[in-house]
Design an enzyme around this catalytic site. Sequence first.
Site, PDB file in Angstrom:
ATOM      1  N   GLU B  60      50.322  65.353  39.673  1.00 28.24           N
ATOM      2  CA  GLU B  60      50.508  63.899  39.769  1.00 28.24           C
ATOM      3  C   GLU B  60      51.625  63.379  38.864  1.00 28.24           C
ATOM      4  O   GLU B  60      52.435  62.543  39.280  1.00 28.24           O
ATOM      5  CB  GLU B  60      49.200  63.169  39.435  1.00 28.24           C
ATOM      6  CG  GLU B  60      48.135  63.263  40.516  1.00 28.24           C
ATOM      7  CD  GLU B  60      47.341  64.559  40.492  1.00 28.24           C
ATOM      8  OE1 GLU B  60      47.575  65.401  39.595  1.00 28.24           O
ATOM      9  OE2 GLU B  60      46.473  64.739  41.365  1.00 28.24           O
ATOM     10  N   HIS B 129      35.619  60.088  39.955  1.00 31.11           N
ATOM     11  CA  HIS B 129      36.110  59.575  41.236  1.00 31.11           C
ATOM     12  C   HIS B 129      35.685  58.132  41.490  1.00 31.11           C
ATOM     13  O   HIS B 129      35.799  57.653  42.610  1.00 31.11           O
ATOM     14  CB  HIS B 129      35.618  60.464  42.384  1.00 31.11           C
ATOM     15  CG  HIS B 129      36.337  61.765  42.505  1.00 31.11           C
ATOM     16  ND1 HIS B 129      36.171  62.787  41.600  1.00 31.11           N
ATOM     17  CD2 HIS B 129      37.234  62.224  43.422  1.00 31.11           C
ATOM     18  CE1 HIS B 129      36.927  63.818  41.946  1.00 31.11           C
ATOM     19  NE2 HIS B 129      37.583  63.497  43.053  1.00 31.11           N
TER      20      HIS B 129
END
Lengths: 336, 326
Positions: B60, B129
């Site tokens: 990322e 998450h």
Amino acid sequence: MVQAVATPSDLSKSEALLLYEDMVLGRTFEDKCAEMYYRGKMFGFVHLYNGQEAVSTGVIKALRPDDYVCSTYRDHVHALSKGIPARAVMAELFGKVTGCSKGRGGSMHLFSAEHNFLGGFAFVAEGIPVAAGAAFQTKYRREVLGENADQVTACFFGDGATNNGQFFETLNMAALWKLPIIFVVENNNWAIGMAHPRAAADTRIHKKAAVFGMPGQEVDGMDVLAVRQATQEAIARARSGEGPTLLECMTYRFRGHSLADPDELRSPQEKEYWFARDPIKLLQVKILEWGLATQAELEAIDRKIQLVVEDAVQFADESLEPDPKDLYLYQFAEDE
Amino acid sequence: MAEYTFFNALRAALDEEMARDARVFVLGEDVGHYGGSYKVTKDLYKKYGELRLLDTPICENSFTGLAIGAAMTGLRPVIEGMNMGFLLLAFNQIANNAGMLRYTSGGNFKIPLVVRGPGGVGRNLGAEHSQRLEAYFQNVPGIKMVACSTPYNAKGLLKSAIRDDNPVIFFEHVLLYNLKENLPEEEYLLPLDKAEIVRRGKDVTIVTYSRMRYHVLKALETLLPKGYDPEVIDLISLKPLDMDTIGASLQKTHRLIIVEEDMRCGGIGAEIIASINDRFFDELDAPIVRLAAKDVPTPYNTRLENLTIPQPADIVAAVEELLGGS
């Protein structure tokens, strides 16, 4: 290790003098920075490039003006080699509105869109993927937009950055997509006080390219002609779509990490070894030996550069500081 | 008019903008062949090719840096965070380079970058998450933040975000992708900096955003029959906050309830309260009520998970307490 095979027949007088002048500019500019820092004209963290000039000059002077350069916090000399005027760099260091970053960036955040100079990245390794983005853009222009784009991006960073994940992540993407980029490691063997062998399990950085199927070369980073030659080969690969190259340039910084660093850990013997390999003196010897120019001609360049740097200081000193009402200017694209 | 799911509204926005401007490209994990984890980019690679739907390795921070470099040099990247929480791994690039680089460069470079993806508390996804990153990012100078909440506003806002010359963090919500709505056939754009007045009313202003909009609407089903008349504002823009719209509502209602899914500590609601203190303190007839997520990692267990975020019953209770029984 790549060592220069150049003989006088490979190197024109004008090219030799161009390389010499660029290195002298880098050295003279940085010495002046130290003087100005101690006189209170520039502030904050200032990381000087003395000793490493052969890398900046050898790489950047082999590039075309429309190629991209991405640098680190030690960026003054990369900016100068890329053609940003000494006035604009010095004015930035003085915090003036005439600086290349309008006085908002400072020593570690030099930028120039006009010169395709992408910065000035102050955190170690963060510029590496940004440089890959510029290289991706070139590939995209060619393959998606159908433009005749073949610019190469040169991405500079130090040995310390090669232990950071962004180094490995970006090498992977660059090799995967065959990006036109040259990773130039300036291995000066030291982070601040951390010696490279104390930080890296395998100190041979050029070997790390092979993991990604990328050519990696060790280069004598004190020999501008060796750096230039290795860069020319890497440029040819990149322009022809063959992808990235990693060059590990073995060099040394002649000063501390920054002007705030007492530089107590590096041994006098180690320093003496490298001082004896001063890249400017090495080129000087070759130019004279090969009869490319006379001592008087080199001294004339030294004097000319002295004037360029003096002029930059005067310009910076006389320039205005940013207007306080412009504090928020440049934050958003619509601000202008 | 044609019916779109939320994810297809986003897909249509990308498709239209990619067709309009060849410099627009999407990158991220599984955005190409796989079509995105929530199918926002499904089959677009067949139309636009693999460079414009760039499947990246799982890195990322570096693919975000790559997008920034591409944006600095003239392309218009759209990053999909497979899950917005993963962008914590890209925090340095988003904060230092996307957010600050234009300023530190003295205006040398523009960063036309969109970072979009699913965030918020889903169902039993576990703490990592279930993150709300808006509070982390609101501190970053130089970025804009938008939270979409309906298929209609998702499409119009994403198109505007792609055309904006600044970095825009674009928040979607994992539990909203299957909402359906009829959308206009003709093209439309929505402003990135304007709140949406969802319902006009006069008793109390309820400010919310993203999925909490639906919890507020659910609460209205109980409140309206009891005679309460709240004004509901969906912030849309999380940075900058549309304080003009909030202030205008307060001048009418003089009471405010904030319903937010992000953490109470240092959240968007905290910033709204501080901004009201600066500009609209005299309009208040009562202390501001803040319904926010509890300051704990989001638990896996359903009952505990529900306890961490405001529920419609909490909103009903807050309105009744603030206004007194009707």
